[in-house]
Design a protein around this motif. Structure first.
Motif, short mmCIF file in Angstrom:
data_model
loop_
_atom_site.label_atom_id
_atom_site.label_comp_id
_atom_site.label_asym_id
_atom_site.label_seq_id
_atom_site.Cartn_x
_atom_site.Cartn_y
_atom_site.Cartn_z
N VAL A 179 0.84 -1.19 0.00
CA VAL A 179 0.00 0.00 0.00
C VAL A 179 0.88 1.25 0.00
CG1 VAL A 179 -1.96 1.14 1.09
CG2 VAL A 179 -1.66 -1.32 1.36
N SER B 2 -2.84 2.33 -3.91
CA SER B 2 -3.21 3.39 -2.97
C SER B 2 -4.43 2.95 -2.17
CB SER B 2 -3.47 4.70 -3.71
OG SER B 2 -4.41 4.52 -4.75
N VAL B 3 -4.67 3.62 -1.07
CA VAL B 3 -5.72 3.21 -0.14
C VAL B 3 -7.09 3.19 -0.82
CG1 VAL B 3 -6.94 3.86 1.99
CG2 VAL B 3 -4.44 3.96 1.91
N LEU C 297 -8.22 -0.15 -2.33
CA LEU C 297 -8.32 -1.35 -1.51
C LEU C 297 -9.72 -1.95 -1.49
CD1 LEU C 297 -6.05 -0.37 1.51
CD2 LEU C 297 -5.50 -1.86 -0.43
N LEU D 154 -0.54 -6.95 5.13
CA LEU D 154 -0.30 -5.59 4.66
C LEU D 154 1.15 -5.16 4.85
CD1 LEU D 154 -3.31 -3.42 5.91
CD2 LEU D 154 -2.88 -4.28 3.61
N ALA E 95 -4.65 2.06 5.72
CA ALA E 95 -5.10 0.89 4.95
C ALA E 95 -5.95 -0.04 5.80
CB ALA E 95 -3.89 0.15 4.39
#
Length: 340
Positions: free
Chosen positions: A40, A60-61, A64, A81, A105
């Motif tokens: 991430v 990128s977040v 997700l 993660l 995240a």
């Protein structure tokens, strides 16, 4: 009635048909065995493929949610993660920043997919300017000062909503330090999945590109294990369990199947094996050159890891393997390896 001793055993009787083979199969591979690693990064709309790991991305977040939806649709119920920070310094500050990349995240994944098991890697190497797993002084990696940073990181992950923390640094005493810190912070129920037997391996190269964590000088052989040692791995595992680890990881997997087996025979805790980046990259490279049957190779590798004694497999192959297992489009050759 046949007289005299049998001349030989007919093992092939139980191999004659797929139905018979399935009935007596000793090791079965399931989508539920898989843990999928995620990398991430900061930013928006980022989906950047890792050059040495085709099919693996820095995300990128905001990406997700799509990733979690895909994983759950495939039956993959857990992720591991790794974060790439916006800024690195000597004390890995973003690793334990409440608004750090992993913390963000975790919160996003628990918001969009609360049923997904979110495991966080607890280490400093991605976050330090020197790329090492601990505090560095005069070119030496200091063990005890590093423990406080690791404990702070684990607590920050727990506060963000992580389901499990996985310390990967290989500092002595890190499990005990993290267990005490989690308990003091009120997270007595949060489990620790310890990288108990993590070797100083050449199989990590592509990962260091994905996580942007290559050391700026030297190597990690002063804290990661020597590849020639198996008995030492069992002592490391025993110590981590004594210090409070609820489950353990052996890393890498393929060159250390004997360690997985020895751990399975000695310890009654869940064991994960990490099918690491170069193990993945070598299969991908050979498949792209047309040298191997990728589906059959991947399923055979993963079945071998399970057969050695791993309950869980951390693998970049998880998505593809899940599709193969679920689709029913297995080739006849692959069916010889595994049945869902």
């Amino acid at each position: 009635m046949t007289e005299g001793p049998l001349e030989f055993r007919r093992f092939r009787r139980l191999r004659r048909t797929e139905g018979l083979r399935r009935l007596v199969r000793e090791t079965r591979l399931s989508v539920e065995d898989f843990i999928y690693p995620l990398f991430v990064v900061h930013g928006r709309g980022v989906r950047r493929e890792v050059a040495s790991m085709p099919g693996v991305y820095q995300l990128s977040v905001d990406q997700l949610g799509y990733e979690a939806e895909e994983l759950l649709s495939l039956g993959i119920g857990a992720v591991l993660l790794f974060g790439i920070p916006a800024r690195k310094d000597e004390l890995a500050s973003e690793a334990y920043d409440p608004d750090g990349i992993v913390q963000r995240a975790v919160r996003e994944l628990k918001r969009v997919a609360p049923e997904l098991v979110v495991i966080t890697d607890v280490c400093n190497c991605e976050y330090t300017s020197h790329g090492h797993c601990g505090v560095v002084q005069d070119g030496q990696i200091l063990n005890d000062p590093t423990l406080e940073l690791l404990a702070r990181t684990a607590v920050s992950h727990a506060e963000a909503g992580a389901d499990m923390v996985a310390p990967s640094d290989m500092m002595d005493g890190r499990v005990l330090a993290i267990r005490h810190a989690l308990d003091r912070a009120g997270f007595v129920e949060l489990p620790i999945l310890s990288y108990a037997a993590k070797y100083a391996s050449a199989f990590y190269g592509p990962f260091r590109e994905a996580a942007e964590s290559a050391p700026a000088f030297g190597d990690r052989r002063s804290h990661q294990m020597d590849p020639g040692n198996r008995r030492e791995a069992l002592r490391e595992i025993a110590t981590d369990i004594e210090e409070g680890a609820d489950a353990i990881i052996v890393k890498p997997a393929l060159a250390y199947l004997d360690v997985i087996l020895a751990a399975r025979e000695r310890f009654d805790v869940p064991i994960a094996a990490y099918n690491v980046s170069a193990e993945y990259a070598m299969v991908k490279a050979a498949a792209r050159n047309g040298w191997i049957d990728e589906q059959r190779i991947v399923l055979e590798i993963l079945t071998g890891i399970r057969r050695a004694g791993a309950h869980m497999i951390i693998t970049y192959h998880a998505k593809e393997a899940a599709r193969w297992l679920q689709s029913g489009r297995l080739t006849a050759a692959a069916e010889e390896v595994v049945t869902r």
